[in-house]
Design an enzyme around this catalytic site. Sequence first.
Site, PDB file in Angstrom:
ATOM      1  N   CYS A 277      11.832   5.735   1.390  1.00 30.78           N
ATOM      2  CA  CYS A 277      11.780   7.174   1.074  1.00 30.78           C
ATOM      3  C   CYS A 277      12.369   7.959   2.244  1.00 30.78           C
ATOM      4  O   CYS A 277      11.781   8.913   2.742  1.00 30.78           O
ATOM      5  CB  CYS A 277      10.352   7.614   0.769  1.00 30.78           C
ATOM      6  SG  CYS A 277       9.144   7.233   2.063  1.00 30.78           S
TER       7      CYS A 277
ATOM      8  N   ASP B 189       9.423  -2.073  -0.558  1.00 33.82           N
ATOM      9  CA  ASP B 189       9.467  -0.639  -0.249  1.00 33.82           C
ATOM     10  C   ASP B 189       9.038  -0.530   1.208  1.00 33.82           C
ATOM     11  O   ASP B 189       7.851  -0.513   1.526  1.00 33.82           O
ATOM     12  CB  ASP B 189       8.534   0.135  -1.170  1.00 33.82           C
ATOM     13  CG  ASP B 189       8.637   1.630  -0.976  1.00 33.82           C
ATOM     14  OD1 ASP B 189       9.753   2.111  -0.696  1.00 33.82           O
ATOM     15  OD2 ASP B 189       7.618   2.322  -1.088  1.00 33.82           O
TER      16      ASP B 189
ATOM     17  N   ALA C  22       0.837  -1.197   0.000  1.00 33.76           N
ATOM     18  CA  ALA C  22       0.000   0.000   0.000  1.00 33.76           C
ATOM     19  C   ALA C  22       0.880   1.258   0.000  1.00 33.76           C
ATOM     20  O   ALA C  22       1.957   1.250   0.606  1.00 33.76           O
ATOM     21  CB  ALA C  22      -0.914  -0.009   1.213  1.00 33.76           C
ATOM     22  N   PRO C  23       0.452   2.320  -0.699  1.00 31.44           N
ATOM     23  CA  PRO C  23      -0.856   2.543  -1.335  1.00 31.44           C
ATOM     24  C   PRO C  23      -1.024   1.959  -2.729  1.00 31.44           C
ATOM     25  O   PRO C  23      -2.078   2.095  -3.325  1.00 31.44           O
ATOM     26  CB  PRO C  23      -0.949   4.063  -1.377  1.00 31.44           C
ATOM     27  CG  PRO C  23       0.468   4.510  -1.509  1.00 31.44           C
ATOM     28  CD  PRO C  23       1.289   3.538  -0.713  1.00 31.44           C
ATOM     29  N   GLY C  24       0.017   1.305  -3.284  1.00 26.61           N
ATOM     30  CA  GLY C  24      -0.192   0.531  -4.487  1.00 26.61           C
ATOM     31  C   GLY C  24       0.408   1.055  -5.771  1.00 26.61           C
ATOM     32  O   GLY C  24       0.227   0.444  -6.823  1.00 26.61           O
ATOM     33  N   GLY C  25       1.133   2.166  -5.732  1.00 25.73           N
ATOM     34  CA  GLY C  25       1.729   2.698  -6.952  1.00 25.73           C
ATOM     35  C   GLY C  25       2.708   1.727  -7.592  1.00 25.73           C
ATOM     36  O   GLY C  25       2.730   1.540  -8.814  1.00 25.73           O
ATOM     37  N   LYS C  26       3.527   1.088  -6.751  1.00 26.99           N
ATOM     38  CA  LYS C  26       4.510   0.142  -7.268  1.00 26.99           C
ATOM     39  C   LYS C  26       3.835  -1.147  -7.722  1.00 26.99           C
ATOM     40  O   LYS C  26       4.266  -1.774  -8.693  1.00 26.99           O
ATOM     41  CB  LYS C  26       5.585  -0.107  -6.218  1.00 26.99           C
ATOM     42  CG  LYS C  26       6.385   1.148  -5.880  1.00 26.99           C
ATOM     43  CD  LYS C  26       7.384   0.913  -4.775  1.00 26.99           C
ATOM     44  CE  LYS C  26       8.142   2.197  -4.458  1.00 26.99           C
ATOM     45  NZ  LYS C  26       7.263   3.254  -3.902  1.00 26.99           N
TER      46      LYS C  26
END
Length: 453
Positions: A380, A327, A266-270
Amino acid sequence: MTATTPANKTLSRTRDQQVGLPARRAAANLLDAVLQKKQPLDDVLGRVRDGAMFDLPTRDRALARAIVGTSLRHKGQIDRVLETFLERGLPARAGTLYPILLSGAAQILFMNVPPHAAIDLAVRLAQWDPRAKRYDKLVNAVLRRVSEKGAGIADALDVSRTNTPDWLWDRWVRTWGEDRTRAIADAQLVEPPLDLTVTGDPEKWAAELGGKILPTGSVRLLPKGRIEGLPGFTEGAWWVQDAAASIPAQLLRDIAGKRVADLCAAPGGKTAQLAAAGATVTAVDLSKARLARVEENLARLGLAAQTIAADATTWQPEAPFDAVLLDAPCSSTGTIRRHPDVPYLKSDKDIAELATLQSRLLDNAVTLLKPGGTLVYSTCSLEPEEGEAQIAALLARNESLRIEPLRADEPFGNTEWAEASGVLRTFPYQLQLDSPEWSGMDGFFAARLVRPS
């Protein structure tokens, strides 16, 4: 036709100011939640029924967010100005008095709001709060002095240093040196642009949205209105993802037809990147609620992935994967441009605790790989404990693992993003374009590791 009298002008101005009151009330409540209750801003913004932004029109929501962002980015300067005029300091048990003063001063000093409007609305906010209302005259007096003398005080300060809390400034100077620390701090004062990862032709969407194509393939545009209202959102042509955040998934290279695990998804971009690249994706996250958002986003984008609610420090699949993307949860100090609440919610203690969690996640991620499989680890964070030190410790625990260094073409022509050891490290002041508003990227760390056959 009704004549315009001084009384009518006063009434009209009062109505205009009253119109802005809900947005200011929301901003004060959001600042109270972050600074006094230590709640992440995104969590408070995400509340549907009881949040400070509930039932606000789009324009007021945008204004409230702008006030909160400005207040947090310039908090150090604003605090110094307020301290000058609060001779006895802030009263105890005064409700939202501090957020009211902070947001009022932010509007006067950094948002070009007419002082009379900002002061009047701040006084009204104080009168609305049962614990702050006895200080309404104090609000009026302090903000009047801010409007008269505050700009001179704020401008005379060391802006980079003043707006960076001591714990972060000292840590970054030790790690990166003062010059780089100042560049990081300066970049975080500018509201970031909006980066999109597109499923189709980047040139088409850059033209349609008035954006620019970045070296990473992302399309960058300046924020303008609600994201859901932009062309391409409903049909699932793109999703929001910082340019730096899009890099780790790309480090897995050609994954079409391969089985890939996305841990802490989550949030799921990758997850969306991996699915769009043709992988068979298993997205794992501890939170069922956050996974539900991943599923919603995938459905909008027309992409598919298996989602599993599980603890990624212990989860084991039926069969190992060709590749794993981790991540990991981190301090997020590389994302302060987008999340200006981070400096006031995190601490050195949090970094130490997160580093322990990251170590456990890495150890389990290695066990999910097939022989010859690839693991990409990213955070990050600007903190080496969550990046370089994690990988060094992992390699010491696993002699069979090795770093697969970035190739010359993989940092997208930006060799300064690659460290000598072959890992990726980006900083918020990098990716400079035409102006500060168009520039910058999240601070990210990523390493690609291979488990030999």
